[in-house]
Design an enzyme around this catalytic site. Sequence first.
Site, PDB file in Angstrom:
ATOM      1  N   ASN A 158      72.447 -12.196  14.612  1.00 46.96           N
ATOM      2  CA  ASN A 158      71.576 -11.533  15.597  1.00 46.96           C
ATOM      3  C   ASN A 158      70.144 -11.667  15.092  1.00 46.96           C
ATOM      4  O   ASN A 158      69.915 -12.098  13.957  1.00 46.96           O
ATOM      5  CB  ASN A 158      71.982 -10.070  15.813  1.00 46.96           C
ATOM      6  CG  ASN A 158      71.924  -9.280  14.532  1.00 46.96           C
ATOM      7  OD1 ASN A 158      70.870  -9.103  13.941  1.00 46.96           O
ATOM      8  ND2 ASN A 158      73.089  -8.821  14.062  1.00 46.96           N
TER       9      ASN A 158
ATOM     10  N   TYR B  12      78.632 -11.752  22.081  1.00 46.67           N
ATOM     11  CA  TYR B  12      77.546 -12.018  23.022  1.00 46.67           C
ATOM     12  C   TYR B  12      78.028 -12.452  24.405  1.00 46.67           C
ATOM     13  O   TYR B  12      77.208 -12.646  25.306  1.00 46.67           O
ATOM     14  CB  TYR B  12      76.548 -13.023  22.431  1.00 46.67           C
ATOM     15  CG  TYR B  12      75.556 -12.397  21.461  1.00 46.67           C
ATOM     16  CD1 TYR B  12      75.584 -11.035  21.174  1.00 46.67           C
ATOM     17  CD2 TYR B  12      74.576 -13.166  20.836  1.00 46.67           C
ATOM     18  CE1 TYR B  12      74.682 -10.458  20.285  1.00 46.67           C
ATOM     19  CE2 TYR B  12      73.656 -12.590  19.957  1.00 46.67           C
ATOM     20  CZ  TYR B  12      73.720 -11.236  19.681  1.00 46.67           C
ATOM     21  OH  TYR B  12      72.812 -10.663  18.809  1.00 46.67           O
TER      22      TYR B  12
ATOM     23  N   GLY C 144      81.573 -14.828  21.356  1.00 49.70           N
ATOM     24  CA  GLY C 144      82.299 -13.632  20.944  1.00 49.70           C
ATOM     25  C   GLY C 144      81.603 -12.402  21.507  1.00 49.70           C
ATOM     26  O   GLY C 144      81.550 -12.198  22.725  1.00 49.70           O
TER      27      GLY C 144
ATOM     28  N   ASP D  86      89.014 -20.167   9.480  1.00 49.47           N
ATOM     29  CA  ASP D  86      87.976 -19.202   9.136  1.00 49.47           C
ATOM     30  C   ASP D  86      86.834 -20.033   8.542  1.00 49.47           C
ATOM     31  O   ASP D  86      86.993 -20.665   7.489  1.00 49.47           O
ATOM     32  CB  ASP D  86      88.546 -18.231   8.094  1.00 49.47           C
ATOM     33  CG  ASP D  86      87.500 -17.255   7.576  1.00 49.47           C
ATOM     34  OD1 ASP D  86      86.302 -17.418   7.889  1.00 49.47           O
ATOM     35  OD2 ASP D  86      87.900 -16.335   6.841  1.00 49.47           O
ATOM     36  N   ILE D  87      85.716 -20.037   9.215  1.00 45.62           N
ATOM     37  CA  ILE D  87      84.611 -20.927   8.823  1.00 45.62           C
ATOM     38  C   ILE D  87      84.136 -20.657   7.394  1.00 45.62           C
ATOM     39  O   ILE D  87      83.647 -21.558   6.716  1.00 45.62           O
ATOM     40  CB  ILE D  87      83.443 -20.812   9.842  1.00 45.62           C
ATOM     41  CG1 ILE D  87      82.538 -22.041   9.769  1.00 45.62           C
ATOM     42  CG2 ILE D  87      82.659 -19.523   9.670  1.00 45.62           C
ATOM     43  CD1 ILE D  87      81.569 -22.156  10.937  1.00 45.62           C
TER      44      ILE D  87
ATOM     45  N   GLY E 114      81.933  -9.880  13.695  1.00 52.32           N
ATOM     46  CA  GLY E 114      82.368 -11.252  13.997  1.00 52.32           C
ATOM     47  C   GLY E 114      82.152 -12.208  12.841  1.00 52.32           C
ATOM     48  O   GLY E 114      82.343 -11.858  11.668  1.00 52.32           O
ATOM     49  N   VAL E 115      81.714 -13.402  13.177  1.00 51.93           N
ATOM     50  CA  VAL E 115      81.540 -14.423  12.145  1.00 51.93           C
ATOM     51  C   VAL E 115      80.407 -14.009  11.182  1.00 51.93           C
ATOM     52  O   VAL E 115      80.473 -14.291   9.976  1.00 51.93           O
ATOM     53  CB  VAL E 115      81.321 -15.811  12.793  1.00 51.93           C
ATOM     54  CG1 VAL E 115      79.993 -15.953  13.452  1.00 51.93           C
ATOM     55  CG2 VAL E 115      81.541 -16.929  11.799  1.00 51.93           C
ATOM     56  N   ASP E 116      79.423 -13.319  11.683  1.00 51.17           N
ATOM     57  CA  ASP E 116      78.306 -12.837  10.857  1.00 51.17           C
ATOM     58  C   ASP E 116      78.824 -11.915   9.746  1.00 51.17           C
ATOM     59  O   ASP E 116      78.468 -12.074   8.565  1.00 51.17           O
ATOM     60  CB  ASP E 116      77.335 -12.082  11.787  1.00 51.17           C
ATOM     61  CG  ASP E 116      75.956 -11.899  11.207  1.00 51.17           C
ATOM     62  OD1 ASP E 116      75.673 -12.472  10.137  1.00 51.17           O
ATOM     63  OD2 ASP E 116      75.140 -11.197  11.845  1.00 51.17           O
TER      64      ASP E 116
HETATM   65  N1  AR6 Z   1      85.371 -18.190  11.486  1.00 53.55           N
HETATM   66  C1  AR6 Z   1      85.183 -18.914  12.614  1.00 53.55           C
HETATM   67  N2  AR6 Z   1      84.924 -18.364  13.808  1.00 53.55           N
HETATM   68  C2  AR6 Z   1      84.866 -17.016  13.872  1.00 53.55           C
HETATM   69  C3  AR6 Z   1      85.042 -16.180  12.745  1.00 53.55           C
HETATM   70  C4  AR6 Z   1      85.297 -16.834  11.503  1.00 53.55           C
HETATM   71  N3  AR6 Z   1      85.482 -16.138  10.376  1.00 53.55           N
HETATM   72  N4  AR6 Z   1      84.923 -14.892  13.135  1.00 53.55           N
HETATM   73  C5  AR6 Z   1      84.697 -14.901  14.466  1.00 53.55           C
HETATM   74  N5  AR6 Z   1      84.673 -16.181  14.908  1.00 53.55           N
HETATM   75  P1  AR6 Z   1      80.750 -13.689  17.289  1.00 53.55           P
HETATM   76  P2  AR6 Z   1      78.338 -14.113  18.936  1.00 53.55           P
HETATM   77  C6  AR6 Z   1      84.440 -16.677  16.268  1.00 53.55           C
HETATM   78  O1  AR6 Z   1      81.015 -12.400  17.971  1.00 53.55           O
HETATM   79  O2  AR6 Z   1      79.140 -14.075  20.181  1.00 53.55           O
HETATM   80  C7  AR6 Z   1      77.626 -10.326  15.456  1.00 53.55           C
HETATM   81  O3  AR6 Z   1      77.784  -8.940  15.324  1.00 53.55           O
HETATM   82  C8  AR6 Z   1      84.724 -15.724  17.409  1.00 53.55           C
HETATM   83  O4  AR6 Z   1      86.113 -15.691  17.716  1.00 53.55           O
HETATM   84  O5  AR6 Z   1      80.905 -13.749  15.809  1.00 53.55           O
HETATM   85  O6  AR6 Z   1      77.289 -15.177  18.776  1.00 53.55           O
HETATM   86  C9  AR6 Z   1      76.200 -10.776  15.199  1.00 53.55           C
HETATM   87  O7  AR6 Z   1      75.548  -9.986  14.234  1.00 53.55           O
HETATM   88  C10 AR6 Z   1      83.902 -16.330  18.526  1.00 53.55           C
HETATM   89  O8  AR6 Z   1      84.612 -17.390  19.164  1.00 53.55           O
HETATM   90  O9  AR6 Z   1      79.230 -14.213  17.596  1.00 53.55           O
HETATM   91  C11 AR6 Z   1      75.570 -10.633  16.539  1.00 53.55           C
HETATM   92  O10 AR6 Z   1      75.141  -9.314  16.785  1.00 53.55           O
HETATM   93  C12 AR6 Z   1      82.704 -16.950  17.799  1.00 53.55           C
HETATM   94  O11 AR6 Z   1      83.061 -16.963  16.414  1.00 53.55           O
HETATM   95  C13 AR6 Z   1      76.679 -10.984  17.499  1.00 53.55           C
HETATM   96  O12 AR6 Z   1      77.897 -10.673  16.811  1.00 53.55           O
HETATM   97  C14 AR6 Z   1      81.409 -16.168  17.951  1.00 53.55           C
HETATM   98  O13 AR6 Z   1      81.676 -14.778  17.973  1.00 53.55           O
HETATM   99  C15 AR6 Z   1      76.700 -12.460  17.814  1.00 53.55           C
HETATM  100  O14 AR6 Z   1      77.654 -12.701  18.808  1.00 53.55           O
END
Ligand code: AR6
Length: 178
Positions: free
Chosen positions: A31, A128, A126, A17-18, A39-41
């Site tokens: 975003n 996106y 994720g 978990d980052i 997600g990570v955000d």
């Molecule tokens: N630690 C590390 N990696 C993670 C974590 C974490 N805690 N949580 C998720 N991931 P995403 P995107 C991974 O969807 O595709 C948001 O709503 C996840 O498994 O977080 O760039 C924003 O506000 C995946 O491999 O980001 C935007 O609207 C990677 O992080 C949108 O999602 C990216 O997934 C951005 O989408």
Amino acid sequence: MQSNPIHPRGLSLVMADITRLDVEAIVNAANSSLLGGGGVDGAVHGAAGPELLKECRHIGGCPTGEARITKGYLLPAKWVIHTVGPVWHAGSFGEDELLARCYKSCFSLADRYGIKSIAFPAISAGAYGFPMQRACRIALSEMKAFLEGGGRQRGVEVIAVSYSLDAYQCYQRTLLEL
Ligand code: AR6
């Protein structure tokens, strides 16, 4: 945290978990509003606390491919570098270049702030919808280019963070091919 220093020269792959990483900067896959999301955000805002959102409100958004920096507040990381990855649209709208630009923008901010350790999630892979393997290849190519272009000499550590075993294995395989 699972880690495997298969690439000892400044680049490591970890499954974690980052938000829990004790590094100088973590990258947030945000975003363009920079006002939080899933997600990570969601995890970054949740762990950093409400002060992060307050600072983000003052920034006024961020275009795709660019990056903005804030403090890390309650996170172990001192800084959060927010970048906005491209939404995947079958690959014909410059998504590869935009994703590469995200990494370059983050590194450029990291250099400007003298940051010596920076952890990246798999931006755009994720919500996106960017295909993981393609995202992985772009991420690792940009990380290598940064390190080989002077980052390593300046002692910067780059960490590619996966959140699932599948993603971790994808990074491992891709790194061996590069
Ligand atoms: N630690 C590390 N990696 C993670 C974590 C974490 N805690 N949580 C998720 N991931 P995403 P995107 C991974 O969807 O595709 C948001 O709503 C996840 O498994 O977080 O760039 C924003 O506000 C995946 O491999 O980001 C935007 O609207 C990677 O992080 C949108 O999602 C990216 O997934 C951005 O989408």
